[in-house]
Every structure is written in structure tokens, then in C-alpha cells.
Scaffold this active site. Structure first.
Site, PDB file in Angstrom:
ATOM      1  N   LYS A 198       0.860  -1.185   0.000  1.00  0.00           N
ATOM      2  CA  LYS A 198       0.000   0.000   0.000  1.00  0.00           C
ATOM      3  C   LYS A 198       0.895   1.233   0.000  1.00  0.00           C
ATOM      4  O   LYS A 198       1.920   1.274   0.697  1.00  0.00           O
ATOM      5  CB  LYS A 198      -0.889   0.001   1.250  1.00  0.00           C
ATOM      6  CG  LYS A 198      -1.622   1.319   1.523  1.00  0.00           C
ATOM      7  CD  LYS A 198      -2.618   1.678   0.420  1.00  0.00           C
ATOM      8  CE  LYS A 198      -3.239   3.057   0.645  1.00  0.00           C
ATOM      9  NZ  LYS A 198      -4.104   3.457  -0.494  1.00  0.00           N
ATOM     10  N   CYS A 218      -2.218  10.042  -6.450  1.00  0.00           N
ATOM     11  CA  CYS A 218      -3.345   9.799  -5.556  1.00  0.00           C
ATOM     12  C   CYS A 218      -4.378  10.916  -5.760  1.00  0.00           C
ATOM     13  O   CYS A 218      -4.068  12.094  -5.616  1.00  0.00           O
ATOM     14  CB  CYS A 218      -2.918   9.776  -4.091  1.00  0.00           C
ATOM     15  SG  CYS A 218      -4.350   9.557  -2.988  1.00  0.00           S
TER      16      CYS A 218
HETATM   17  O1  LIG Z   1      -7.310   6.912  -1.607  1.00  0.00           O
HETATM   18  C1  LIG Z   1      -6.267   6.205  -1.697  1.00  0.00           C
HETATM   19  O2  LIG Z   1      -5.593   5.771  -0.739  1.00  0.00           O
HETATM   20  C2  LIG Z   1      -5.826   5.947  -3.108  1.00  0.00           C
HETATM   21  N1  LIG Z   1      -6.793   5.572  -3.980  1.00  0.00           N
HETATM   22  C3  LIG Z   1      -6.530   5.411  -5.321  1.00  0.00           C
HETATM   23  O3  LIG Z   1      -7.416   5.067  -6.121  1.00  0.00           O
HETATM   24  N2  LIG Z   1      -5.270   5.645  -5.779  1.00  0.00           N
HETATM   25  C4  LIG Z   1      -4.264   6.022  -4.953  1.00  0.00           C
HETATM   26  O4  LIG Z   1      -3.123   6.233  -5.435  1.00  0.00           O
HETATM   27  C5  LIG Z   1      -4.551   6.178  -3.555  1.00  0.00           C
HETATM   28 CL1  LIG Z   1      -3.251   6.624  -2.488  1.00  0.00          CL
END
Ligand SMILES: O=C(O)c1[nH]c(=O)[nH]c(=O)c1Cl
Length: 308
Positions: free
Chosen positions: A44, A127
Site C-alpha cells: 500500500k 493519488c
Molecule cells: O485513496 C487512496 O488511498 C488511493 N486511492 C486510489 O485510487 N489511488 C491512490 O493512489 C490512492 Cl493513495
């Protein structure tokens, strides 16, 4: 049929692995992917300190895919770097890094550099779910500055997770920018299609809570955009690897991503909904499809998409 591949000094028995963010926040989840038919695994996206993330509900799946605004919930970078320290590397491990600032990214990458581990960083430039923060990779000047500094701090091979682009001018501008960095050996296309809105008709309400219901889209919704980004960046950056991500739920979409030039492919929404059994199922379907078409290995068709 041979599904194996070798790239950047790594060997994978299968081109399939998880998309960062899915089935990879805890060591238990990471171990489940490592113990599955996945050819690799990625953590993650991590930040300097642990994060709870956005208010729930923040993920919702529909028949056509998913919407998420998780908000970067993670255990903090030491948790993942420690996991990488103790990992057995029977299959490649990637660490996704997504600092809240360039300084945070440089700090984490310097720590990773000094650990001299076999894992490669995938730096998340995309993100879409941090309220008030735009996706870095839509700001070309800021991206160039970040990659300059990252290249000075991190001497090893690294990759970046890109958002989807929707205009040939942007594909060309971004590829020209990324081609300037020799240490940048792969790009992962695509991150979720940012700031979509899904509605529950009965209650006349958004499906998720953060940002008034806006969230990144995955699944069937994004396959055409993912394929376009993979094909364009593979064409424009022949010396780098492109990792395909977006809309893969069977052997067919995995085949299409590789036909567009993907070296390997990541599974997000489908993995979240089905669990790690998806890897063996999709792998079997991909092998079947290759056999039907008379292909012995991935190189027989990688990047061979025909145009009319
Ligand atoms: O909301 C998130 O954690 C998230 N959710 C996404 O769809 N892509 C990302 O790079 C991230 Cl970091």
C-alpha cells in the site's frame, strides 16, 4: 504455454500481481498475495507517519467496477520497509511510496536507499483522494522538479504510478519528461480515474462519503482509458517498462494490456472483490487464450496490437 517473464533483473512466474492499495495494507494481506499465484506483490502507498484515511464509507463496488476515496490509510513507511527487510524475495516485491510532500518522499527514499534491499520503489504521483491536494502528475513542472530531486537522492531503479491522461499532447509531454530520467525504469499506468461520482438511485445519495462523493474509478469503467495509456506510453518510452493496471478481471483484459505493450499487469478492483483466487483464475484464462491463438510466451504478442 509459458507465462514467465524477466525484467530489471527480476523473474516472475506470472505477469499478474496486485495493484497498490488492494490486499496490501497489512502484512497478513501481503503474505496472502505472496502465497497466491501472483507473480509479484506491491505494498500500500505509504506516508511518513501512519494515516487513518478518509471517513467511511470510502469504497464501493458496483457491477461495472469501483469507486474509492480511501485517503491514503496506511501503517506508515517503516512498517512496509520492515516487511521488505524480512521478505524472502521468492517473488519480486515492490514498495509504493506516496509522501504528503516532496520532502517526505525524499526522506523515505533515502531510508529505502540505505537499506540496500532488492525491492523496487513505485513512486505514487497520482493519488486523487487527498482533499485539497491535486494529483502531482497533472502538474508537469512540479513532476519534473520532483523527479530531478528523486533522481539525486535515489540512485537505484525506480518507477512511478501515473494517473490517466486523456490527450495526445499530454501523453507526448509526459513521455518526454519521463524519458529524461534514466533511473526511472518503469511506469505503472493507470491509477484510478480521479473524481468520479456514483449515486444510489433509491436513496438519492452518493455511494461514498469523502469529497461529496467524489472518488477514483476502477474496473470496467476504466479499461479503455487504461489500455490507451499503456499503448501510448509503451510507444513513446520504448526504453522503459510499462506496467498495465485498470479493468483487468479475466485473461482477456490481461491479454489486451500486454498486447498494448505492458510488461506485467496489476489487478485492483477484481482482486478486492474476488480475493487472491483471482490470480490463478486469470492466469489460467490468459494461458488458455494464448494457447488458442498459438502463442507460446508473452513476448510472442507483447506490444503487437494492430491498427486498422
Ligand atoms: O485513496 C487512496 O488511498 C488511493 N486511492 C486510489 O485510487 N489511488 C491512490 O493512489 C490512492 Cl493513495
Amino acid at each position: 504455454v509459458d507465462l514467465s517473464l524477466e525484467w530489471l533483473g527480476m523473474r516472475m512466474a506470472s505477469p499478474l500481481y496486485n495493484a497498490s492499495g488492494v490486499m496490501c495494507r497489512t502484512r497478513e494481506e501481503l503474505d496472502a498475495v505472496a502465497g497466491s499465484a501472483a507473480g509479484a506483490l506491491i505494498t500500500k502507498s505509504c506516508t511518513l507517519t501512519p494515516r487513518e484515511g478518509n471517513p467511511e464509507p470510502r469504497y464501493h463496488a458496483t457491477a461495472l467496477g469501483s469507486i474509492n476515496s480511501m485517503g491514503l490509510p496506511n501503517e506508515g513507511y517503516p512498517y512496509y520497509f520492515d516487511y521488505a527487510q524480512q521478505f524472502d524475495y521468492r517473488k519480486p516485491l515492490f514498495v509504493s511510496v506516496s509522501g504528503m510532500s516532496l520532502e517526505d518522499n525524499l526522506f523515505m527514499l533515502a531510508d529505502l536507499r540505505d537499506r540496500h534491499l532488492p525491492c523496487l520503489p513505485e513512486i505514487n504521483l497520482s493519488c486523487p483522494n487527498l482533499p485539497g491536494k491535486p494529483q502531482l502528475a497533472y502538474d508537469f513542472a512540479a513532476t519534473a522538479e520532483a523527479l530531478e530531486k528523486i533522481s539525486q537522492v535515489y540512485p537505484g531503479a525506480f518507477g512511478v504510478k501515473l494517473p490517466p491522461y486523456f490527450d495526445p499532447v499530454h501523453f507526448a509531454q509526459m513521455a518526454a519528461l519521463l524519458n529524461r530520467f534514466e533511473g526511472l525504469r518503469f511506469v505503472t499506468c493507470i491509477n484510478s480515474v480521479g473524481n468520479g461520482l456514483l449515486i444510489d438511485l433509491a436513496s438519492e445519495t452518493t455511494l461514498i462519503s469523502p469529497k461529496g462523493g467524489l472518488g477514483g474509478l476502477g474496473g470496467d469503467y476504466v479499461l479503455p482509458t487504461a489500455l490507451a495509456n499503456v499503448r501510448e506510453f509503451a510507444r513513446l518510452m520504448p526504453d522503459k517498462h510499462v506496467i498495465g493496471c485498470g479493468g483487468i478481471k479475466s485473461g482477456a483484459e490481461a491479454f489486451m494490456h500486454i498486447l498494448c505493450g505492458a510488461t506485467a499487469v496489476q489487478i485492483g478492483t477484481c482482486l478486492h472483490e474476488e480475493g487472491v483466487g483471482a490470480f490463478a483464475r486469470i492466469q489460467h484464462e490468459l494461458a488458455e487464450l494464448m494457447a488458442q491463438k498459438g502463442y507460446q510466451c508473452l513476448a510472442d504478442f507483447r506490444g503487437r496490437l494492430k491498427t486498422l
